[in-house]
Structure formats: C-alpha cells, structure tokens
Design a protein around this motif. Structure first.
Motif, PDB file in Angstrom:
ATOM      1  N   HIS A  78       0.837  -1.199   0.000  1.00 34.14           N
ATOM      2  CA  HIS A  78       0.000   0.000   0.000  1.00 34.14           C
ATOM      3  C   HIS A  78       0.874   1.252   0.000  1.00 34.14           C
ATOM      4  O   HIS A  78       1.822   1.357   0.763  1.00 34.14           O
ATOM      5  N   VAL A  79       0.530   2.194  -0.880  1.00 30.95           N
ATOM      6  CA  VAL A  79       1.210   3.490  -0.950  1.00 30.95           C
ATOM      7  C   VAL A  79       0.146   4.568  -0.867  1.00 30.95           C
ATOM      8  O   VAL A  79      -0.865   4.506  -1.573  1.00 30.95           O
ATOM      9  N   ARG A  80       0.369   5.551   0.004  1.00 35.32           N
ATOM     10  CA  ARG A  80      -0.523   6.698   0.094  1.00 35.32           C
ATOM     11  C   ARG A  80       0.306   7.965  -0.072  1.00 35.32           C
ATOM     12  O   ARG A  80       1.332   8.134   0.578  1.00 35.32           O
ATOM     13  N   VAL A  81      -0.144   8.835  -0.961  1.00 33.95           N
ATOM     14  CA  VAL A  81       0.504  10.123  -1.173  1.00 33.95           C
ATOM     15  C   VAL A  81      -0.518  11.199  -0.863  1.00 33.95           C
ATOM     16  O   VAL A  81      -1.629  11.185  -1.407  1.00 33.95           O
ATOM     17  N   THR A  82      -0.154  12.118   0.021  1.00 35.66           N
ATOM     18  CA  THR A  82      -1.017  13.238   0.376  1.00 35.66           C
ATOM     19  C   THR A  82      -0.344  14.509  -0.112  1.00 35.66           C
ATOM     20  O   THR A  82       0.775  14.807   0.296  1.00 35.66           O
ATOM     21  N   PHE A  83      -1.011  15.243  -0.987  1.00 31.79           N
ATOM     22  CA  PHE A  83      -0.407  16.464  -1.501  1.00 31.79           C
ATOM     23  C   PHE A  83      -1.148  17.691  -0.995  1.00 31.79           C
ATOM     24  O   PHE A  83      -2.302  17.621  -0.587  1.00 31.79           O
ATOM     25  N   THR A  84      -0.441  18.820  -1.011  1.00 31.11           N
ATOM     26  CA  THR A  84      -0.962  20.070  -0.488  1.00 31.11           C
ATOM     27  C   THR A  84      -0.941  21.130  -1.581  1.00 31.11           C
ATOM     28  O   THR A  84       0.137  21.622  -1.939  1.00 31.11           O
ATOM     29  N   PRO A  85      -2.098  21.497  -2.135  1.00 29.93           N
ATOM     30  CA  PRO A  85      -2.121  22.571  -3.124  1.00 29.93           C
ATOM     31  C   PRO A  85      -1.614  23.878  -2.504  1.00 29.93           C
ATOM     32  O   PRO A  85      -1.716  24.078  -1.293  1.00 29.93           O
ATOM     33  N   THR A  86      -1.092  24.762  -3.328  1.00 33.09           N
ATOM     34  CA  THR A  86      -0.544  26.018  -2.802  1.00 33.09           C
ATOM     35  C   THR A  86      -1.628  26.990  -2.359  1.00 33.09           C
ATOM     36  O   THR A  86      -1.388  27.851  -1.522  1.00 33.09           O
ATOM     37  N   VAL A  87      -2.824  26.860  -2.912  1.00 34.00           N
ATOM     38  CA  VAL A  87      -3.971  27.684  -2.498  1.00 34.00           C
ATOM     39  C   VAL A  87      -5.207  26.795  -2.432  1.00 34.00           C
ATOM     40  O   VAL A  87      -5.299  25.788  -3.133  1.00 34.00           O
ATOM     41  N   GLU A  88      -6.185  27.170  -1.610  1.00 34.79           N
ATOM     42  CA  GLU A  88      -7.340  26.286  -1.416  1.00 34.79           C
ATOM     43  C   GLU A  88      -8.273  26.219  -2.616  1.00 34.79           C
ATOM     44  O   GLU A  88      -9.111  25.329  -2.697  1.00 34.79           O
ATOM     45  N   HIS A  89      -8.126  27.095  -3.571  1.00 31.70           N
ATOM     46  CA  HIS A  89      -8.946  27.052  -4.775  1.00 31.70           C
ATOM     47  C   HIS A  89      -8.098  26.715  -6.015  1.00 31.70           C
ATOM     48  O   HIS A  89      -8.432  27.096  -7.120  1.00 31.70           O
ATOM     49  N   CYS A  90      -7.018  25.962  -5.804  1.00 32.92           N
ATOM     50  CA  CYS A  90      -6.105  25.576  -6.893  1.00 32.92           C
ATOM     51  C   CYS A  90      -6.866  24.806  -7.971  1.00 32.92           C
ATOM     52  O   CYS A  90      -7.474  23.767  -7.698  1.00 32.92           O
ATOM     53  N   SER A  91      -6.819  25.320  -9.180  1.00 33.20           N
ATOM     54  CA  SER A  91      -7.530  24.668 -10.277  1.00 33.20           C
ATOM     55  C   SER A  91      -6.789  23.447 -10.808  1.00 33.20           C
ATOM     56  O   SER A  91      -7.342  22.679 -11.592  1.00 33.20           O
ATOM     57  N   MET A  92      -5.558  23.241 -10.370  1.00 33.79           N
ATOM     58  CA  MET A  92      -4.745  22.120 -10.853  1.00 33.79           C
ATOM     59  C   MET A  92      -4.743  20.922  -9.902  1.00 33.79           C
ATOM     60  O   MET A  92      -4.083  19.931 -10.173  1.00 33.79           O
ATOM     61  N   ALA A  93      -5.486  20.984  -8.814  1.00 34.10           N
ATOM     62  CA  ALA A  93      -5.452  19.909  -7.813  1.00 34.10           C
ATOM     63  C   ALA A  93      -5.835  18.551  -8.407  1.00 34.10           C
ATOM     64  O   ALA A  93      -5.171  17.543  -8.144  1.00 34.10           O
ATOM     65  N   THR A  94      -6.876  18.510  -9.202  1.00 35.23           N
ATOM     66  CA  THR A  94      -7.290  17.248  -9.811  1.00 35.23           C
ATOM     67  C   THR A  94      -6.209  16.723 -10.749  1.00 35.23           C
ATOM     68  O   THR A  94      -5.892  15.527 -10.736  1.00 35.23           O
ATOM     69  N   ILE A  95      -5.626  17.611 -11.536  1.00 38.04           N
ATOM     70  CA  ILE A  95      -4.569  17.219 -12.472  1.00 38.04           C
ATOM     71  C   ILE A  95      -3.353  16.698 -11.716  1.00 38.04           C
ATOM     72  O   ILE A  95      -2.771  15.679 -12.097  1.00 38.04           O
ATOM     73  N   ILE A  96      -2.974  17.369 -10.636  1.00 32.59           N
ATOM     74  CA  ILE A  96      -1.825  16.913  -9.834  1.00 32.59           C
ATOM     75  C   ILE A  96      -2.104  15.507  -9.301  1.00 32.59           C
ATOM     76  O   ILE A  96      -1.277  14.608  -9.414  1.00 32.59           O
ATOM     77  N   GLY A  97      -3.285  15.299  -8.722  1.00 37.97           N
ATOM     78  CA  GLY A  97      -3.638  13.986  -8.183  1.00 37.97           C
ATOM     79  C   GLY A  97      -3.614  12.892  -9.234  1.00 37.97           C
ATOM     80  O   GLY A  97      -3.087  11.801  -9.013  1.00 37.97           O
ATOM     81  N   LEU A  98      -4.170  13.180 -10.397  1.00 38.46           N
ATOM     82  CA  LEU A  98      -4.188  12.182 -11.467  1.00 38.46           C
ATOM     83  C   LEU A  98      -2.786  11.909 -12.008  1.00 38.46           C
ATOM     84  O   LEU A  98      -2.454  10.760 -12.316  1.00 38.46           O
ATOM     85  N   CYS A  99      -1.963  12.934 -12.126  1.00 34.81           N
ATOM     86  CA  CYS A  99      -0.582  12.737 -12.600  1.00 34.81           C
ATOM     87  C   CYS A  99       0.214  11.866 -11.631  1.00 34.81           C
ATOM     88  O   CYS A  99       0.955  10.973 -12.049  1.00 34.81           O
ATOM     89  N   VAL A 100       0.048  12.121 -10.336  1.00 39.62           N
ATOM     90  CA  VAL A 100       0.737  11.308  -9.325  1.00 39.62           C
ATOM     91  C   VAL A 100       0.257   9.862  -9.418  1.00 39.62           C
ATOM     92  O   VAL A 100       1.053   8.922  -9.412  1.00 39.62           O
ATOM     93  N   ARG A 101      -1.047   9.680  -9.529  1.00 39.28           N
ATOM     94  CA  ARG A 101      -1.614   8.332  -9.626  1.00 39.28           C
ATOM     95  C   ARG A 101      -1.069   7.570 -10.832  1.00 39.28           C
ATOM     96  O   ARG A 101      -0.619   6.433 -10.725  1.00 39.28           O
ATOM     97  N   VAL A 102      -1.088   8.203 -11.997  1.00 40.03           N
ATOM     98  CA  VAL A 102      -0.617   7.545 -13.224  1.00 40.03           C
ATOM     99  C   VAL A 102       0.866   7.234 -13.132  1.00 40.03           C
ATOM    100  O   VAL A 102       1.310   6.137 -13.494  1.00 40.03           O
TER     101      VAL A 102
END
Length: 139
Positions: A78-102
């Motif tokens: 099991h691997v868990r990665v928790t990331f922290t966007p630079t701002v709470e309304h970061c429009s790239m959060a979904t993209i960052i999560g998907l890139c890390v996953r892939v």
C-alpha cells in the motif's frame, strides 16, 4: 476565464539533498522482490523536476509534495501520497492527483494499492479530489 495568476506570491522552500536510491539496492537477483520505501516512491514522482504550471518552481520547492507526504506499507503493498495545493482554490489539484496516480501506477509493481489524497483543510473541494486505485484489481 481566469486572468492573472491564481497564486501570485507562493512560498518557496529549500529542497533537501537527494539520496541515490540505486546505491542502497544490495540485491542483484533481478527476479527477487525488493522492498520499496518512502524515499524511493518520492524519487519516482520526480517532484524535484516537475514545475508548477504558474511558476518556475518545482512541486518540491512549493511543498505540494514532500518526503513526509508519502506513506509506504510494503508488507501490505500500500502506498498513500497526500499532496498540499498552494492555495485552497487551486484549479490544478485534480490534475496533480491524477498525474501522481498515473506515474505510480506505471512505476510501481502491480501488487500495490495506491491512494492519492489532498491534505485535509487545504482545498475547497478536497472530498472530490481523493483518488484511490487498487492496481491489483484494475486489469
């Protein structure tokens, strides 16, 4: 359409010296299974080399991803990665999560379950950003 930068003045952190993961592998049998640790997963993600879309800084310099944000339980695969966007309304959060996953799905053995999470309280839509994948069952 958004004009200007979402985060005009991000906080930039110093990065740690990198350890050579390959130097720690003592196993020369290519068919054996090596344990994977937190730093190896962090290095797989190349966060030192991935630049923020708005700034010339890496995800590591902005502390979007850190070594401590990676958890590995090799015995449970099991691997868990928790990331922290630079701002709470970061429009790239979904993209960052998907890139890390892939990246992890392509780099880790298929026995690993991979969870990608947004740090609690750091994004307006954090509940929708949780990406979990069990690569053992995705075939």
């Amino acid at each position: 359409m958004v004009s200007g930068l979402i985060n005009e003045n991000p906080i930039v952190y110093e990065i740690k010296e990198r350890r050579d993961v390959r130097a720690y592998s003592s196993n020369t049998d290519e068919l054996s299974v090596d344990a994977i640790d937190q730093l190896e997963v962090f290095d797989i993600l190349f966060v030192r080399d991935i630049k923020d879309p708005e700034h010339p800084y890496s995800l590591e310099q902005l502390k979007v991803l850190t070594e401590d944000s990676v958890e590995v339980d090799d015995t449970k695969s099991h691997v868990r990665v928790t990331f922290t966007p630079t701002v709470e309304h970061c429009s790239m959060a979904t993209i960052i999560g998907l890139c890390v996953r892939v990246k992890l799905m392509r780099s880790l053995p298929s026995r690993y379950k991979i969870d990608i999470r947004v740090a609690p309280g750091t994004h307006a839509t954090e509940a929708a950003e949780q990406v979990s994948v069990d690569s053992r069952n995705s075939k």
